[in-house]
Design a protein around this motif. Structure first.
Motif, PDB file in Angstrom:
ATOM      1  N   VAL A  33      15.951  64.437 -50.529  1.00 58.46           N
ATOM      2  CA  VAL A  33      16.657  63.960 -49.330  1.00 58.46           C
ATOM      3  C   VAL A  33      16.577  62.436 -49.251  1.00 58.46           C
ATOM      4  O   VAL A  33      17.564  61.758 -48.931  1.00 58.46           O
ATOM      5  CB  VAL A  33      16.075  64.603 -48.056  1.00 58.46           C
ATOM      6  CG1 VAL A  33      16.682  63.968 -46.801  1.00 58.46           C
ATOM      7  CG2 VAL A  33      16.319  66.114 -48.052  1.00 58.46           C
ATOM      8  N   ARG A  34      15.419  61.898 -49.577  1.00 58.35           N
ATOM      9  CA  ARG A  34      15.243  60.443 -49.538  1.00 58.35           C
ATOM     10  C   ARG A  34      16.131  59.745 -50.568  1.00 58.35           C
ATOM     11  O   ARG A  34      16.547  58.606 -50.368  1.00 58.35           O
ATOM     12  CB  ARG A  34      13.779  60.092 -49.771  1.00 58.35           C
ATOM     13  CG  ARG A  34      12.846  60.578 -48.663  1.00 58.35           C
ATOM     14  CD  ARG A  34      11.390  60.376 -48.990  1.00 58.35           C
ATOM     15  NE  ARG A  34      11.018  58.968 -49.068  1.00 58.35           N
ATOM     16  CZ  ARG A  34       9.787  58.549 -49.322  1.00 58.35           C
ATOM     17  NH1 ARG A  34       8.820  59.422 -49.536  1.00 58.35           N
ATOM     18  NH2 ARG A  34       9.515  57.275 -49.363  1.00 58.35           N
ATOM     19  N   GLU A  35      16.438  60.431 -51.659  1.00 53.29           N
ATOM     20  CA  GLU A  35      17.254  59.844 -52.719  1.00 53.29           C
ATOM     21  C   GLU A  35      18.745  60.085 -52.519  1.00 53.29           C
ATOM     22  O   GLU A  35      19.557  59.586 -53.300  1.00 53.29           O
ATOM     23  CB  GLU A  35      16.828  60.428 -54.072  1.00 53.29           C
ATOM     24  CG  GLU A  35      15.415  60.053 -54.484  1.00 53.29           C
ATOM     25  CD  GLU A  35      14.981  60.763 -55.750  1.00 53.29           C
ATOM     26  OE1 GLU A  35      15.806  61.507 -56.333  1.00 53.29           O
ATOM     27  OE2 GLU A  35      13.817  60.589 -56.164  1.00 53.29           O
ATOM     28  N   THR A  36      19.101  60.851 -51.493  1.00 59.10           N
ATOM     29  CA  THR A  36      20.500  61.219 -51.266  1.00 59.10           C
ATOM     30  C   THR A  36      21.077  60.431 -50.096  1.00 59.10           C
ATOM     31  O   THR A  36      20.496  60.407 -49.008  1.00 59.10           O
ATOM     32  CB  THR A  36      20.614  62.733 -50.979  1.00 59.10           C
ATOM     33  OG1 THR A  36      19.995  63.463 -52.041  1.00 59.10           O
ATOM     34  CG2 THR A  36      22.070  63.152 -50.858  1.00 59.10           C
ATOM     35  N   GLU A  37      22.210  59.852 -50.314  1.00 56.47           N
ATOM     36  CA  GLU A  37      22.851  59.081 -49.255  1.00 56.47           C
ATOM     37  C   GLU A  37      23.267  59.996 -48.106  1.00 56.47           C
ATOM     38  O   GLU A  37      23.768  61.097 -48.312  1.00 56.47           O
ATOM     39  CB  GLU A  37      24.087  58.374 -49.817  1.00 56.47           C
ATOM     40  CG  GLU A  37      24.790  57.473 -48.824  1.00 56.47           C
ATOM     41  CD  GLU A  37      25.979  56.764 -49.427  1.00 56.47           C
ATOM     42  OE1 GLU A  37      26.726  56.111 -48.665  1.00 56.47           O
ATOM     43  OE2 GLU A  37      26.179  56.855 -50.660  1.00 56.47           O
ATOM     44  N   GLY A  38      23.022  59.539 -46.883  1.00 56.55           N
ATOM     45  CA  GLY A  38      23.491  60.269 -45.714  1.00 56.55           C
ATOM     46  C   GLY A  38      22.531  61.279 -45.148  1.00 56.55           C
ATOM     47  O   GLY A  38      22.892  62.016 -44.218  1.00 56.55           O
ATOM     48  N   GLY A  39      21.298  61.339 -45.680  1.00 59.46           N
ATOM     49  CA  GLY A  39      20.310  62.275 -45.153  1.00 59.46           C
ATOM     50  C   GLY A  39      19.122  61.557 -44.560  1.00 59.46           C
ATOM     51  O   GLY A  39      18.804  60.423 -44.939  1.00 59.46           O
ATOM     52  N   GLN A  40      18.453  62.202 -43.617  1.00 58.05           N
ATOM     53  CA  GLN A  40      17.305  61.601 -42.941  1.00 58.05           C
ATOM     54  C   GLN A  40      16.263  62.677 -42.667  1.00 58.05           C
ATOM     55  O   GLN A  40      16.572  63.737 -42.115  1.00 58.05           O
ATOM     56  CB  GLN A  40      17.758  60.957 -41.626  1.00 58.05           C
ATOM     57  CG  GLN A  40      16.669  60.273 -40.850  1.00 58.05           C
ATOM     58  CD  GLN A  40      17.181  59.672 -39.544  1.00 58.05           C
ATOM     59  OE1 GLN A  40      18.344  59.849 -39.180  1.00 58.05           O
ATOM     60  NE2 GLN A  40      16.325  58.963 -38.838  1.00 58.05           N
ATOM     61  N   LEU A  41      15.028  62.436 -43.063  1.00 55.74           N
ATOM     62  CA  LEU A  41      13.925  63.341 -42.765  1.00 55.74           C
ATOM     63  C   LEU A  41      13.383  63.003 -41.380  1.00 55.74           C
ATOM     64  O   LEU A  41      12.938  61.883 -41.152  1.00 55.74           O
ATOM     65  CB  LEU A  41      12.820  63.184 -43.810  1.00 55.74           C
ATOM     66  CG  LEU A  41      13.180  63.567 -45.248  1.00 55.74           C
ATOM     67  CD1 LEU A  41      12.146  63.031 -46.222  1.00 55.74           C
ATOM     68  CD2 LEU A  41      13.305  65.077 -45.393  1.00 55.74           C
ATOM     69  N   VAL A  42      13.423  63.961 -40.463  1.00 58.82           N
ATOM     70  CA  VAL A  42      12.995  63.663 -39.099  1.00 58.82           C
ATOM     71  C   VAL A  42      11.770  64.449 -38.654  1.00 58.82           C
ATOM     72  O   VAL A  42      11.070  64.037 -37.724  1.00 58.82           O
ATOM     73  CB  VAL A  42      14.144  63.875 -38.089  1.00 58.82           C
ATOM     74  CG1 VAL A  42      15.307  62.948 -38.387  1.00 58.82           C
ATOM     75  CG2 VAL A  42      14.606  65.327 -38.068  1.00 58.82           C
ATOM     76  N   ALA A  43      11.478  65.597 -39.295  1.00 57.36           N
ATOM     77  CA  ALA A  43      10.333  66.389 -38.843  1.00 57.36           C
ATOM     78  C   ALA A  43       9.877  67.341 -39.950  1.00 57.36           C
ATOM     79  O   ALA A  43      10.665  67.770 -40.796  1.00 57.36           O
ATOM     80  CB  ALA A  43      10.685  67.199 -37.599  1.00 57.36           C
ATOM     81  N   VAL A  44       8.577  67.655 -39.932  1.00 60.02           N
ATOM     82  CA  VAL A  44       8.013  68.640 -40.839  1.00 60.02           C
ATOM     83  C   VAL A  44       7.025  69.493 -40.057  1.00 60.02           C
ATOM     84  O   VAL A  44       6.341  68.997 -39.150  1.00 60.02           O
ATOM     85  CB  VAL A  44       7.316  67.968 -42.041  1.00 60.02           C
ATOM     86  CG1 VAL A  44       6.182  67.054 -41.593  1.00 60.02           C
ATOM     87  CG2 VAL A  44       6.778  69.013 -43.028  1.00 60.02           C
ATOM     88  N   ALA A  45       6.971  70.772 -40.374  1.00 53.88           N
ATOM     89  CA  ALA A  45       6.055  71.684 -39.696  1.00 53.88           C
ATOM     90  C   ALA A  45       5.273  72.492 -40.723  1.00 53.88           C
ATOM     91  O   ALA A  45       5.804  72.882 -41.769  1.00 53.88           O
ATOM     92  CB  ALA A  45       6.820  72.633 -38.772  1.00 53.88           C
ATOM     93  N   ALA A  46       4.004  72.729 -40.410  1.00 57.66           N
ATOM     94  CA  ALA A  46       3.151  73.587 -41.229  1.00 57.66           C
ATOM     95  C   ALA A  46       2.229  74.351 -40.288  1.00 57.66           C
ATOM     96  O   ALA A  46       2.064  73.975 -39.122  1.00 57.66           O
ATOM     97  CB  ALA A  46       2.347  72.755 -42.225  1.00 57.66           C
TER      98      ALA A  46
END
Length: 343
Positions: A33-46
């Motif tokens: 996702v970090r390497e792809t244009e137009g995407g943003q990491l906003v949250a992670v759950a475990a």
């Protein structure tokens, strides 16, 4: 294939990703996702808040949750990538969809055909995008291979052969040997060559199966053979306890194609035309791992699609019918499955 989402296409901002589970494969998807244009990491759950926080720091994700419900209801998440263990995929995907989230569900999308259909039906009912994370079918080289086969560059296809073997030391607690955790070579390894065979040959008219199980009750090895309606034969082998190259060959009436490298992410292929064409045409292509899969999700969400033309719902369910039939032929039944009806 042209069904449109009930939600407007996302065209004026980055597509915001939430990650459900923080294991090894989630790290790979986050990097994509970090390497792809137009995407943003906003949250992670475990399930473990500390682990989620560590994951968030590693990928510069602003929010982390020590549970999944908060992620499902986070208003700033557009699409959730689900990479928990196999038995939880279906319930978690349905929960995310019911909360208004699009979903990308790690393969296998579910343990059973019924659960795969439940995810698909929930997505359609809610007007949301859902896709199995079958990254192999999003790769340009694989798409090129499929196009050449459909165009008849090797004539009428007569057979397909693929093997995918990865040796794991037997450990009853390891996920691949754990029945309650949805283990087994078919769902972990076999899904890849089966999916490729299905892409190139279509659905079988019948399936023959041989294999072996380990003391925990899961399949450690499976060999599948089937014929399609046009008379082409597919042979697929998967094994969680042997070494060997992942050789894939498609044979036709006017030539053959040898696919080089792992069946999950081929490196290249060579098209041989005619009986004496040993040299052949060597074909390479763009090869960026999970990035192609992320790009496909972005494209579908920007076009407001309910499903990807590259990984359509019908194929996902059809492939699961092959895997489920083979697994049950080997006597493998997961504790989560309902008992068979007796008449």
């Amino acid at each position: 294939m042209t069904e449109k989402s009930a939600y407007p296409p996302i065209t004026d901002r980055p597509i915001r990703w939430g990650l459900l589970a923080a294991g090894k494969i989630a790290h790979a998807l986050a990097q994509a996702v970090r390497e792809t244009e137009g995407g943003q990491l906003v949250a992670v759950a475990a399930r473990d808040a500390v682990r989620a926080a560590e994951f968030a720091r590693a990928h510069d994700i602003p929010l982390s949750y020590g549970g999944y419900e908060e992620l499902c209801t986070d208003p700033d998440v557009d699409v959730v990538y689900i990479s928990s263990t196999n038995p939880h995929h279906a319930d978690q995907a349905v929960r995310c969809l019911e909360s208004g989230k699009h979903v990308l569900v790690e393969k296998p999308i579910a343990l059973t055909v019924a659960d795969a259909e439940r995810i698909v039906e929930t997505a359609r009912t809610r007007g949301l995008f859902a896709m199995e994370a079958m990254w192999t079918r999003c790769q340009p080289l694989v798409l090129d291979l499929a196009d050449r086969v459909r165009e008849g560059q090797i004539g009428r296809v007569r057979s397909f052969h693929a093997a995918f073997t990865v040796p794991f030391e037997y450990d009853a607690a390891h996920r691949i040997f754990d029945l309650e955790n949805g283990g087994g070579a078919l769902l972990d390894l076999g899904v890849y060559p089966v999916a490729l065979a299905h892409l190139l040959l279509g659905h079988p008219t019948d399936v023959q199966v041989l294999g072996a199980t380990v003391p925990t009750g899961v399949d450690a090895q499976a060999a599948l053979q089937w014929m399609n309606a046009d008379g082409a034969v597919a042979q697929v082998i998967c094994d969680s306890q042997s070494h060997g190259s992942s050789r894939t060959v498609v044979r036709g009436t006017e030539g053959w194609i040898e696919v080089h490298g792992p069946v999950t992410q081929p490196e290249s292929f060579t098209v041989h035309r005619g009986p004496d064409a040993e040299e052949g045409e060597h074909v390479t292509g763009d090869r960026r791992g999970f990035v192609h899969e992320v790009e496909e999700v972005h494209r579908c969400l920007r076009e407001g699609l309910l499903q990807s033309p590259l990984v359509p719902h019908a194929d996902t369910v059809a492939i699961m019918t092959i895997l489920e039939s083979a697994r049950r032929e080997l006597g493998v039944r997961y504790p989560q499955e309902p008992e068979p009806l007796h008449t």
